[in-house]
Design a protein around this motif. Structure first.
Motif, PDB file in Angstrom:
ATOM      1  N   VAL A  70     -26.820 -22.748 -44.830  1.00  0.00           N
ATOM      2  CA  VAL A  70     -27.543 -22.575 -46.094  1.00  0.00           C
ATOM      3  C   VAL A  70     -27.103 -21.252 -46.717  1.00  0.00           C
ATOM      4  O   VAL A  70     -27.091 -20.219 -46.045  1.00  0.00           O
ATOM      5  N   HIS A  71     -26.754 -21.297 -48.007  1.00  0.00           N
ATOM      6  CA  HIS A  71     -26.213 -20.110 -48.668  1.00  0.00           C
ATOM      7  C   HIS A  71     -26.911 -19.875 -50.002  1.00  0.00           C
ATOM      8  O   HIS A  71     -27.209 -20.821 -50.731  1.00  0.00           O
ATOM      9  N   LEU A  72     -27.149 -18.619 -50.315  1.00  0.00           N
ATOM     10  CA  LEU A  72     -27.697 -18.234 -51.613  1.00  0.00           C
ATOM     11  C   LEU A  72     -26.701 -17.303 -52.283  1.00  0.00           C
ATOM     12  O   LEU A  72     -26.259 -16.325 -51.669  1.00  0.00           O
ATOM     13  N   TYR A  73     -26.339 -17.614 -53.519  1.00  0.00           N
ATOM     14  CA  TYR A  73     -25.411 -16.741 -54.218  1.00  0.00           C
ATOM     15  C   TYR A  73     -25.724 -16.692 -55.712  1.00  0.00           C
ATOM     16  O   TYR A  73     -26.413 -17.546 -56.255  1.00  0.00           O
ATOM     17  N   THR A  74     -25.230 -15.657 -56.354  1.00  0.00           N
ATOM     18  CA  THR A  74     -25.503 -15.396 -57.758  1.00  0.00           C
ATOM     19  C   THR A  74     -24.461 -16.089 -58.634  1.00  0.00           C
ATOM     20  O   THR A  74     -23.449 -16.590 -58.134  1.00  0.00           O
ATOM     21  N   PRO A  75     -24.672 -16.098 -59.957  1.00  0.00           N
ATOM     22  CA  PRO A  75     -23.663 -16.675 -60.853  1.00  0.00           C
ATOM     23  C   PRO A  75     -22.309 -15.971 -60.745  1.00  0.00           C
ATOM     24  O   PRO A  75     -21.276 -16.559 -61.067  1.00  0.00           O
ATOM     25  N   THR A 105     -22.723 -13.347 -52.557  1.00  0.00           N
ATOM     26  CA  THR A 105     -23.514 -14.040 -51.543  1.00  0.00           C
ATOM     27  C   THR A 105     -24.587 -13.101 -50.996  1.00  0.00           C
ATOM     28  O   THR A 105     -24.308 -11.962 -50.646  1.00  0.00           O
ATOM     29  N   ILE A 106     -25.821 -13.602 -50.943  1.00  0.00           N
ATOM     30  CA  ILE A 106     -26.934 -12.832 -50.399  1.00  0.00           C
ATOM     31  C   ILE A 106     -27.209 -13.350 -48.988  1.00  0.00           C
ATOM     32  O   ILE A 106     -27.547 -14.526 -48.798  1.00  0.00           O
ATOM     33  N   TYR A 137     -34.958 -14.539 -47.703  1.00  0.00           N
ATOM     34  CA  TYR A 137     -33.856 -13.768 -48.272  1.00  0.00           C
ATOM     35  C   TYR A 137     -34.387 -12.462 -48.858  1.00  0.00           C
ATOM     36  O   TYR A 137     -35.518 -12.422 -49.351  1.00  0.00           O
ATOM     37  N   PRO A 138     -33.603 -11.396 -48.835  1.00  0.00           N
ATOM     38  CA  PRO A 138     -34.042 -10.157 -49.487  1.00  0.00           C
ATOM     39  C   PRO A 138     -34.159 -10.366 -50.995  1.00  0.00           C
ATOM     40  O   PRO A 138     -33.375 -11.111 -51.587  1.00  0.00           O
ATOM     41  N   ARG A 139     -35.158  -9.729 -51.590  1.00  0.00           N
ATOM     42  CA  ARG A 139     -35.346  -9.825 -53.040  1.00  0.00           C
ATOM     43  C   ARG A 139     -34.373  -8.847 -53.716  1.00  0.00           C
ATOM     44  O   ARG A 139     -34.749  -7.809 -54.246  1.00  0.00           O
ATOM     45  N   ASP A 140     -33.120  -9.212 -53.663  1.00  0.00           N
ATOM     46  CA  ASP A 140     -32.038  -8.361 -54.160  1.00  0.00           C
ATOM     47  C   ASP A 140     -31.992  -8.400 -55.687  1.00  0.00           C
ATOM     48  O   ASP A 140     -32.140  -9.466 -56.296  1.00  0.00           O
ATOM     49  N   LYS A 141     -31.773  -7.243 -56.316  1.00  0.00           N
ATOM     50  CA  LYS A 141     -31.688  -7.194 -57.774  1.00  0.00           C
ATOM     51  C   LYS A 141     -30.503  -8.000 -58.302  1.00  0.00           C
ATOM     52  O   LYS A 141     -30.499  -8.418 -59.464  1.00  0.00           O
ATOM     53  N   LYS A 142     -29.498  -8.194 -57.449  1.00  0.00           N
ATOM     54  CA  LYS A 142     -28.378  -9.050 -57.858  1.00  0.00           C
ATOM     55  C   LYS A 142     -28.852 -10.468 -58.129  1.00  0.00           C
ATOM     56  O   LYS A 142     -28.224 -11.215 -58.890  1.00  0.00           O
ATOM     57  N   VAL A 143     -29.970 -10.836 -57.514  1.00  0.00           N
ATOM     58  CA  VAL A 143     -30.559 -12.162 -57.723  1.00  0.00           C
ATOM     59  C   VAL A 143     -31.585 -12.118 -58.850  1.00  0.00           C
ATOM     60  O   VAL A 143     -31.514 -12.884 -59.808  1.00  0.00           O
ATOM     61  N   THR A 144     -32.552 -11.218 -58.738  1.00  0.00           N
ATOM     62  CA  THR A 144     -33.683 -11.222 -59.673  1.00  0.00           C
ATOM     63  C   THR A 144     -33.312 -10.781 -61.082  1.00  0.00           C
ATOM     64  O   THR A 144     -34.039 -11.085 -62.032  1.00  0.00           O
ATOM     65  N   ASN A 145     -32.192 -10.077 -61.240  1.00  0.00           N
ATOM     66  CA  ASN A 145     -31.774  -9.647 -62.575  1.00  0.00           C
ATOM     67  C   ASN A 145     -30.949 -10.703 -63.304  1.00  0.00           C
ATOM     68  O   ASN A 145     -30.588 -10.518 -64.464  1.00  0.00           O
TER      69      ASN A 145
END
Length: 212
Positions: A135-140, A144-145, A168-176
């Motif tokens: 399972v992977h989470l990544y930004t546009p 990769t987070i 997953y960490p609430r990384d600003k790379k994601v939330t922004n």
């Protein structure tokens, strides 16, 4: 143009900007619920933007975002203070929590390979120890987070789905960003890679519980 007319136009523009700002802020205000049960019922409605589902080659997938206050509620016992609530919110707010459920024929994935000893053993090992590789989470921007943790409780065929909690960490790379992507690699059921595109607006303005 007279000074009075110019002043009136400037005031009109200011009022219009204030109205627009008020509308934006109102639309982004978090919803508040009296109980965890009410909040859970709300997020389980797909139209509210916290539950995402797909069915691929007979396998049903669902991703449910768990707001911070659901984790807070689970830890609160007996009497509590507002400072305790704030402390727990700070603790859990540092992470994003998702419940991932997968089923085939309304059964756990393991139940569908129970007749194949080798495949069953491999899947048990993968579900228990290897999902951070699946399972992977990544930004546009393709950042990769890394998964912080996951919990897979064995249900031994007593549940209608294989369910686990992903953290997953609430990384600003994601939330922004406007959205992020979660993918699940094929687990042996010929689904290919399953992808969920999840908007961040609803997470950044997630619903809360009115702790009393």
């Amino acid at each position: 143009m007279s000074t009075t007319t110019s002043l009136f136009k400037r005031m009109t523009r200011i009022v219009m900007r204030c109205l627009i700002l008020t509308t934006v802020l109102t639309s982004c205000t978090s919803k508040n619920f009296d109980s965890a049960e009410e909040l859970l019922e709300y997020i389980k409605q797909p139209e509210n933007g916290y539950l995402y589902t797909k069915s691929v080659n007979g396998v049903d997938f669902s991703m449910l975002y768990k707001p911070t206050d659901l984790l807070v509620d689970q830890e609160l016992t007996g009497a509590y203070s507002s400072s305790k609530v704030d402390s727990l919110r700070s603790k859990y707010r540092a992470y994003l929590y998702f419940t991932l459920s997968m089923s085939k024929n309304n059964q756990e994935l393991l139940s569908n390979v129970a007749g194949n000893k080798q495949q069953f053993g491999a899947m048990v090992n993968e579900l228990a120890f290897g999902m951070e590789q699946k399972v992977h989470l990544y930004t546009p921007q393709k950042d990769t987070i890394a998964m912080a943790d996951y919990i897979y409780p064995r249900m031994y065929g007593m549940s209608g789905a294989t369910t686990m909690l992903l953290v997953y960490p609430r990384d600003k790379k994601v939330t922004n960003e406007d959205y992020f992507i979660v993918t699940i690699e094929d687990l042996g059921f010929y689904t290919g890679e399953v992808k969920f595109k999840i908007p961040t607006e609803m997470i950044n303005n997630e619903p809360r519980i009115k702790f009393k």
